[in-house]
Design a protein around this motif. Structure first.
Motif, mmCIF file in Angstrom:
data_model
loop_
_atom_site.group_PDB
_atom_site.id
_atom_site.type_symbol
_atom_site.label_atom_id
_atom_site.label_comp_id
_atom_site.label_asym_id
_atom_site.label_seq_id
_atom_site.Cartn_x
_atom_site.Cartn_y
_atom_site.Cartn_z
ATOM 1 N N TYR A 48 25.224 6.583 -43.267
ATOM 2 C CA TYR A 48 24.434 5.977 -41.547
ATOM 3 C C TYR A 48 24.815 4.792 -40.982
ATOM 4 O O TYR A 48 25.026 5.041 -40.607
ATOM 5 C CB TYR A 48 23.485 5.751 -42.215
ATOM 6 C CG TYR A 48 22.269 5.808 -41.473
ATOM 7 C CD1 TYR A 48 21.429 4.282 -41.720
ATOM 8 C CD2 TYR A 48 21.913 7.229 -40.688
ATOM 9 C CE1 TYR A 48 20.953 4.253 -40.628
ATOM 10 C CE2 TYR A 48 21.046 6.203 -40.027
ATOM 11 C CZ TYR A 48 20.097 5.219 -39.702
ATOM 12 O OH TYR A 48 19.264 5.370 -38.941
ATOM 13 N N SER A 49 26.194 3.319 -41.585
ATOM 14 C CA SER A 49 25.774 3.167 -41.033
ATOM 15 C C SER A 49 27.329 2.043 -40.049
ATOM 16 O O SER A 49 27.845 2.031 -39.551
ATOM 17 C CB SER A 49 25.607 1.058 -41.771
ATOM 18 O OG SER A 49 26.064 1.816 -42.927
ATOM 19 N N HIS A 93 15.145 4.422 -43.536
ATOM 20 C CA HIS A 93 15.463 5.422 -42.420
ATOM 21 C C HIS A 93 14.036 6.025 -42.249
ATOM 22 O O HIS A 93 14.124 7.580 -41.929
ATOM 23 C CB HIS A 93 15.916 6.453 -43.852
ATOM 24 C CG HIS A 93 17.181 5.671 -43.702
ATOM 25 N ND1 HIS A 93 18.453 5.891 -43.072
ATOM 26 C CD2 HIS A 93 17.741 5.197 -45.306
ATOM 27 C CE1 HIS A 93 19.292 5.621 -43.603
ATOM 28 N NE2 HIS A 93 19.126 4.756 -45.122
ATOM 29 N N VAL A 138 26.653 10.716 -40.775
ATOM 30 C CA VAL A 138 24.750 11.214 -41.157
ATOM 31 C C VAL A 138 23.826 11.207 -41.371
ATOM 32 O O VAL A 138 22.948 9.906 -41.009
ATOM 33 C CB VAL A 138 24.769 11.148 -43.083
ATOM 34 C CG1 VAL A 138 25.942 12.013 -43.625
ATOM 35 C CG2 VAL A 138 24.584 9.353 -43.379
ATOM 36 N N SER A 139 22.503 11.504 -41.114
ATOM 37 C CA SER A 139 20.963 11.352 -41.194
ATOM 38 C C SER A 139 20.634 11.295 -42.360
ATOM 39 O O SER A 139 20.523 12.342 -42.596
ATOM 40 C CB SER A 139 20.800 11.901 -39.884
ATOM 41 O OG SER A 139 19.736 12.983 -39.915
ATOM 42 N N VAL A 140 19.465 10.626 -42.210
ATOM 43 C CA VAL A 140 19.079 10.228 -43.889
ATOM 44 C C VAL A 140 17.787 11.158 -43.454
ATOM 45 O O VAL A 140 17.190 10.572 -43.017
ATOM 46 C CB VAL A 140 19.097 8.687 -44.388
ATOM 47 C CG1 VAL A 140 18.830 8.760 -45.918
ATOM 48 C CG2 VAL A 140 19.996 8.478 -44.302
ATOM 49 N N ASP A 141 16.933 11.860 -44.771
ATOM 50 C CA ASP A 141 16.083 12.404 -44.795
ATOM 51 C C ASP A 141 15.105 11.240 -46.332
ATOM 52 O O ASP A 141 15.969 11.405 -47.200
ATOM 53 C CB ASP A 141 15.916 13.865 -44.723
ATOM 54 C CG ASP A 141 14.801 14.489 -44.308
ATOM 55 O OD1 ASP A 141 14.839 16.024 -44.687
ATOM 56 O OD2 ASP A 141 14.354 13.852 -44.133
ATOM 57 N N ALA A 174 25.373 6.935 -48.854
ATOM 58 C CA ALA A 174 24.925 7.738 -47.699
ATOM 59 C C ALA A 174 24.047 6.092 -46.581
ATOM 60 O O ALA A 174 24.414 6.802 -45.448
ATOM 61 C CB ALA A 174 22.579 8.217 -47.944
ATOM 62 N N GLU A 175 24.044 4.986 -47.172
ATOM 63 C CA GLU A 175 23.360 3.994 -46.164
ATOM 64 C C GLU A 175 25.339 3.847 -45.793
ATOM 65 O O GLU A 175 25.165 3.297 -44.868
ATOM 66 C CB GLU A 175 23.013 2.748 -47.515
ATOM 67 C CG GLU A 175 22.211 2.935 -48.152
ATOM 68 C CD GLU A 175 21.098 2.116 -47.175
ATOM 69 O OE1 GLU A 175 21.007 1.434 -46.314
ATOM 70 O OE2 GLU A 175 19.885 2.790 -46.694
ATOM 71 N N THR A 226 36.532 11.258 -41.569
ATOM 72 C CA THR A 226 34.693 11.273 -43.043
ATOM 73 C C THR A 226 35.273 10.971 -44.136
ATOM 74 O O THR A 226 34.652 10.436 -45.033
ATOM 75 C CB THR A 226 33.529 12.767 -42.666
ATOM 76 O OG1 THR A 226 35.253 13.908 -42.606
ATOM 77 C CG2 THR A 226 33.685 12.281 -41.234
ATOM 78 N N PRO A 233 27.727 7.548 -36.564
ATOM 79 C CA PRO A 233 26.565 7.286 -38.113
ATOM 80 C C PRO A 233 27.593 9.190 -38.241
ATOM 81 O O PRO A 233 27.083 10.127 -37.908
ATOM 82 C CB PRO A 233 25.665 7.610 -37.795
ATOM 83 C CG PRO A 233 25.457 7.528 -35.962
ATOM 84 C CD PRO A 233 26.427 6.684 -35.339
#
Lengths: 165, 195
Positions: A30-31, A79, A37-40, A26-27, B57, A35
């Motif tokens: 995200y970077s 996040h 993904v968006s992290v919840d 995820a990290e 991706t 980006p």
């Protein structure tokens, strides 16, 4: 990328699907720019649990909820939109500090260590070692020579293996 | 999911913080295999991306998995390195054979090189005063008495003292020996001090 979501039947993931992926993935996703993904936040760092922790952190069993509560919290706090997670972590630790102290001196180690998270346990173990060293020093004044740490544990493990065989 | 085998490796090394385990050659080889497979898939997809942008991706995901594997492998090796260093300080430069089996070949090579550097450093200490070097791996606390009473824990054999006397160390035999002789053996677990 359908392999990421075990519930989906198709080969490709559509945008907007919710997937559970490990933090490292995820990290890094995200970077990237843009980006991917968006992290919840995970459950424990959300509103409901935050309320509980602010009210009384000592009754929470951190080992069951999240062993690596503090470490994960540091990573996840990035996040968080409101920035509350950091304060929650500090407050929880402040409230649980007494628990850690009493766990390090107690003789009934199993039940007192149970609700502590991983990092708390490490600190408890260190505190217990220091206490033991201090009391030893006070009692005798001289320190008898002893076998080195790793040698002793290596011997113990060998003996245990021999007994099993 | 990628990156699961490396975590098992790390958990293995974390389980015993005080001792070192057998070098898990099998798992390391499997992980490197996995990395090769990921890399090949990525190469194929990266070449195809010029036509189809949506594969980007997937390449990213595999690349993160590769980096994760590499990082965890390095962490495993690094933790073993720390433990091997402690081995030198506690066991001395000659490892017993059962400990020797736990290390892989390159780890043993590293151990010998480290041992040599450490010995060279210790020999250079105190040169100005005229000593031929100080053994830092000995007990660092000052001794309390000139002679100590010790109980022998294993069948060690003959020990020759400085003045020429030979002492036979058998299991459960007690001796009254000068501290300087016993220090190394106590630290190695062969003798135990009785007070």
């Amino acid at each position: 990328m359908g392999f990421l979501d075990p519930a989906s039947t198709e080969d490709d993931l559509r945008t907007g699907t919710n997937v559970e992926i490990p933090l490292w993935l995820a990290e890094s996703l995200y970077s990237r720019r843009p980006p991917l993904v968006s992290v919840d936040l995970p459950k424990i760092y959300k509103e409901a649990y935050r309320e509980i922790l602010n009210a009384d952190a000592c009754t929470v069993d951190l080992h069951k909820l999240g062993q690596h509560f503090y470490d994960l919290g540091c990573y996840v706090a990035k996040h968080d939109i409101k920035g509350e997670v950091g304060n929650t972590l500090v407050n929880t630790f402040k409230q649980r500090f007494r628990m850690i102290l009493s766990a390090s001196t107690s003789t009934d180690s199993i039940s007192s260590l149970q609700p502590l998270s991983n990092s708390e346990r490490i600190r408890t173990a260190n505190a217990a070692t220091t206490e033991k060293a201090l009391s030893l020093w006070l009692k005798r004044g001289d320190c008898p020579l002893s076998t080195a740490n790793m040698v002793a544990s290596h011997r113990k493990r060998k003996r245990a293996e021999m007994e099993m065989v | 999911m990628f990156g699961e085998k490396v975590i098992e490796l790390i958990k293995e090394s974390e389980r015993n913080r005080d001792t070192i385990d057998q070098y898990n050659d099998e798992k390391v080889r499997q992980i490197i295999e996995e990395m090769h497979v990921l890399f090949k898939m990525n190469m194929a997809d990266a070449n195809a991306t010029t036509e189809n942008k949506s594969l980007w991706t997937t390449v990213q995901v595999r690349h993160s998995a590769l980096e994760r594997n590499k990082r965890c492998l390095l962490a495993y090796l690094h933790s073993r390195m720390g433990k091997i260093k402690t081995l030198r300080w506690e066991f001395g430069s000659a490892l017993p054979s059962d400990v020797r089996e736990l290390l892989s070949d390159s780890e043993y090579e590293w151990f010998s090189k480290y041992s040599t550097s450490l010995a060279a450093y210790m020999r250079s200490l105190g040169r100005e005063i005229g000593y031929s070097g100080i053994d830092l791996t000995e007990n660092l606390r000052p001794p309390k008495s000139l002679y100590v009473e010790v109980l022998c824990l294993t069948d060690y054999g003959k020990l020759e003292l400085e003045d020429g006397d030979v002492v036979l160390l058998k299991k459960h035999s007690r001796h009254f020996l000068p501290t300087s002789e016993c220090q190394t053996l106590i630290r190695r677990g062969v003798l135990r001090q009785i007070t």
